[in-house]
Scaffold this active site. Structure first.
Site, short mmCIF file in Angstrom:
data_model
loop_
_atom_site.label_atom_id
_atom_site.label_comp_id
_atom_site.label_asym_id
_atom_site.label_seq_id
_atom_site.Cartn_x
_atom_site.Cartn_y
_atom_site.Cartn_z
N TYR A 54 21.26 9.41 -1.55
CA TYR A 54 22.39 10.23 -2.28
C TYR A 54 21.80 10.45 -3.71
O TYR A 54 21.08 9.45 -4.35
CB TYR A 54 23.62 9.42 -2.34
CG TYR A 54 24.64 10.19 -1.62
CD1 TYR A 54 24.91 11.51 -1.82
CD2 TYR A 54 25.49 9.87 -0.38
CE1 TYR A 54 25.92 12.03 -1.15
CE2 TYR A 54 26.12 10.24 0.31
CZ TYR A 54 26.46 11.61 -0.19
OH TYR A 54 27.35 12.62 0.46
N GLU A 56 23.41 12.53 -6.34
CA GLU A 56 24.11 13.59 -7.19
C GLU A 56 23.73 13.80 -8.48
O GLU A 56 23.31 12.70 -9.06
CB GLU A 56 25.65 13.23 -6.86
CG GLU A 56 26.26 13.41 -5.57
CD GLU A 56 27.65 13.27 -5.25
OE1 GLU A 56 27.87 12.16 -5.98
OE2 GLU A 56 28.26 13.59 -4.65
N ASP A 200 19.40 39.27 -5.35
CA ASP A 200 19.17 38.37 -4.29
C ASP A 200 18.16 38.56 -3.64
O ASP A 200 18.03 39.68 -2.73
CB ASP A 200 20.68 38.21 -3.29
CG ASP A 200 20.33 37.33 -2.29
OD1 ASP A 200 19.58 36.80 -1.68
OD2 ASP A 200 21.63 37.17 -1.56
N THR A 226 16.92 32.59 -0.37
CA THR A 226 16.78 31.70 0.81
C THR A 226 15.21 31.18 0.69
O THR A 226 14.33 32.07 0.32
CB THR A 226 17.18 32.05 2.05
OG1 THR A 226 16.36 33.20 2.30
CG2 THR A 226 18.68 32.01 1.99
N LYS A 229 13.02 32.35 4.89
CA LYS A 229 12.59 33.59 5.56
C LYS A 229 10.88 33.98 5.20
O LYS A 229 10.05 33.36 5.73
CB LYS A 229 13.55 35.10 5.01
CG LYS A 229 15.00 34.35 5.38
CD LYS A 229 15.80 35.60 5.02
CE LYS A 229 17.26 35.52 5.48
NZ LYS A 229 18.11 34.74 4.49
N ARG A 235 15.10 25.56 5.69
CA ARG A 235 16.58 26.25 5.35
C ARG A 235 17.02 25.83 4.28
O ARG A 235 17.10 24.59 4.05
CB ARG A 235 17.43 26.01 6.56
CG ARG A 235 17.00 26.31 7.86
CD ARG A 235 18.12 26.53 8.93
NE ARG A 235 18.83 27.68 8.71
CZ ARG A 235 18.27 28.86 9.23
NH1 ARG A 235 17.06 28.94 9.89
NH2 ARG A 235 18.78 29.79 9.10
N1 DSN Z 1 21.18 36.05 7.80
C1 DSN Z 1 20.52 36.49 7.21
C2 DSN Z 1 19.86 37.49 8.16
O1 DSN Z 1 19.57 37.36 9.11
O2 DSN Z 1 19.63 38.46 7.13
C3 DSN Z 1 21.74 36.68 6.96
O3 DSN Z 1 22.41 35.47 6.22
#
Ligand code: DSN
Length: 417
Positions: A54, A56, A200, A226, A229, A235
């Site tokens: 933990y 925080e 984003d 994110t 990707k 993730r």
């Molecule tokens: N989800 C992402 C995507 O597949 O583009 C979306 O959250």
């Protein structure tokens, strides 16, 4: 996962499921544009003992003791991502991209405030103001989209909407947009009404990092992404901003929207950012773009209609309306043939999100696996075979055999730790 598995004897049920998932990822062509294969290093850090901790708060300012190594790893992750994107300040704690967006919104919007985001059905994202998501529930959201003829972002419409609605925030970014996004244009429009800009870059983070897509860093007030990707990490999410705004972002990430950070994931992010700083990562991003371009050409010369007439990044959106096939049927038949993608709405779609008129394909995962232009041409031909023979089981079986051959030639051994 290692062959020397503890779970194999301790929990054979879970072991069996995990091995089956390894096999699914090995035996199919993963073409979901938002998925990838991570390295052994990323997997190793994800399964480390930092999952027990933990922490925080932030490095040097924690609510718990025993955070020495949590501090070290979080500071390392912050330093690396700042270097990677040439950013002034970063928060690496978001559990996801949606959490990153939530912290930005919470940091300076009040309930009922107006902001502008891209229409989900034109390629935007759920967390950019969809009424079924927190982002659409508590704010007055106005949506911009793409033009019907070019399928490119309608910057003129965005400008008009901004003038009319005077938003506090404009969101640039998408989850199904195959073209370059002009972040400077968003800045110009936002400045004309005194709004902040959130870019984003979840989908395109890898190619932004390597300069293969224009960067919003230094242009937008906030950049969220994110890490799993095109960035090819675990993730999770990140917020980048400047020294002036990072205090509020930190406050609204924790305690504002999240509790304890996932320290094992932050360690894994540090590994991924380190990999992305290496020259090979730039080669990888360029190959992603080349592969998507070749796939687009192959599909179009086979008679398929692509949204916006092609791609400039890692993804392709096929509009199947001229084929009389739904996205749902196409994605299901492709899966039977060993090609995994997702059904996706296309701009001005008349079908529901559970059916859709399109499919979305991406090149990042197969590029990690080692496929290049020649193999992507072959993959394109296999996709055409399925689309053109959607009701023919023999044709689907033949494609499956072709997929098996490619999968055997490009093993996923690098997945194992
Ligand atoms: N989800 C992402 C995507 O597949 O583009 C979306 O959250």
């Amino acid at each position: 996962m290692t062959e020397k598995s503890y779970l194999k004897t301790a929990d054979p049920d879970v072991y069996r499921i995990l091995r089956s998932e390894d096999k699914r990822q090995e035996d199919n062509l993963i073409m979901i544009a938002s998925e990838n294969y991570v390295s052994q290093g990323v997997l190793e850090a994800s399964s480390s003992t930092l999952t027990n901790k933990y922490a925080e708060g932030y490095p040097g300012k924690r609510y718990y003791n025993g955070c020495l190594h949590a501090d070290e790893i979080e500071s390392l992750a912050i330093d690396r991502i700042k270097k990677l994107f040439n950013a002034e300040a970063a928060n690496v704690q978001p559990h996801s991209g949606a959490q990153a967006n939530m912290a930005v919104m919470m940091s300076f919007l009040n309930a009922g405030d107006t902001y502008i985001g891209m229409n989900l059905s034109h390629g935007g994202h759920l967390s950019h103001g969809s009424p079924v998501n927190f982002s659409g529930r508590f704010f007055n959201v106005v949506a911009y989209g793409v033009t019907e003829d070019t399928n490119l972002i309608d910057y003129d419409e965005l400008y008009k909407l901004a003038k009319e609605h005077r938003p506090k925030l404009i969101i640039a970014g998408a989850s199904a947009y195959p073209r370059i996004i002009d972040f400077n244009k968003f800045r110009e429009i936002a400045d004309s009404v005194g709004a902040k800009v959130l870019a984003d870059i979840a989908h395109i983070a890898g190619m932004v990092a390597t300069g293969d897509h224009p960067t919003p860093v230094g242009v937008a007030d906030y950049v969220t992404m994110t890490t799993h990707k095109t960035l090819r990490g675990p993730r999770g999410g990140v917020v980048l901003t400047n020294n002036e705004l990072i205090g509020d972002i930190n406050k609204f990430m924790f305690p504002g929207t999240q509790g304890g950070p996932l320290m094992h994931t932050i360690a894994s992010k540090a590994v991924a950012f380190g990999e992305a700083l290496k020259p090979e990562f730039s080669v990888y991003q360029k190959q992603i773009i080349k592969n998507a371009a070749v796939l687009a050409e192959t599909l179009m010369s086979g008679g398929l209609k692509l949204v916006s007439g092609g791609t400039e990044n890692h993804l392709i959106l096929i509009d199947l309306r001229n084929k009389g096939i739904t996205g749902k049927d196409a994605a299901n038949r492709l899966e039977e043939a060993g090609i995994t993608c997702n059904k996706n709405g296309v701009p001005f779609d008349d079908k529901s999100p559970f059916v859709t008129s399109g499919i979305r394909l991406g090149s990042p995962a197969l590029t990690t696996r080692g496929l290049k232009e020649e193999e992507f041409r072959r993959v394109g031909s296999l996709i055409l075979e399925v689309i053109n023979n959607i009701n023919n089981d023999d044709a689907i079986k033949k494609v499956r055999a072709g997929v098996d051959e490619i999968c055997r030639s490009f093993p996923t051994d690098f997945l194992r730790i």
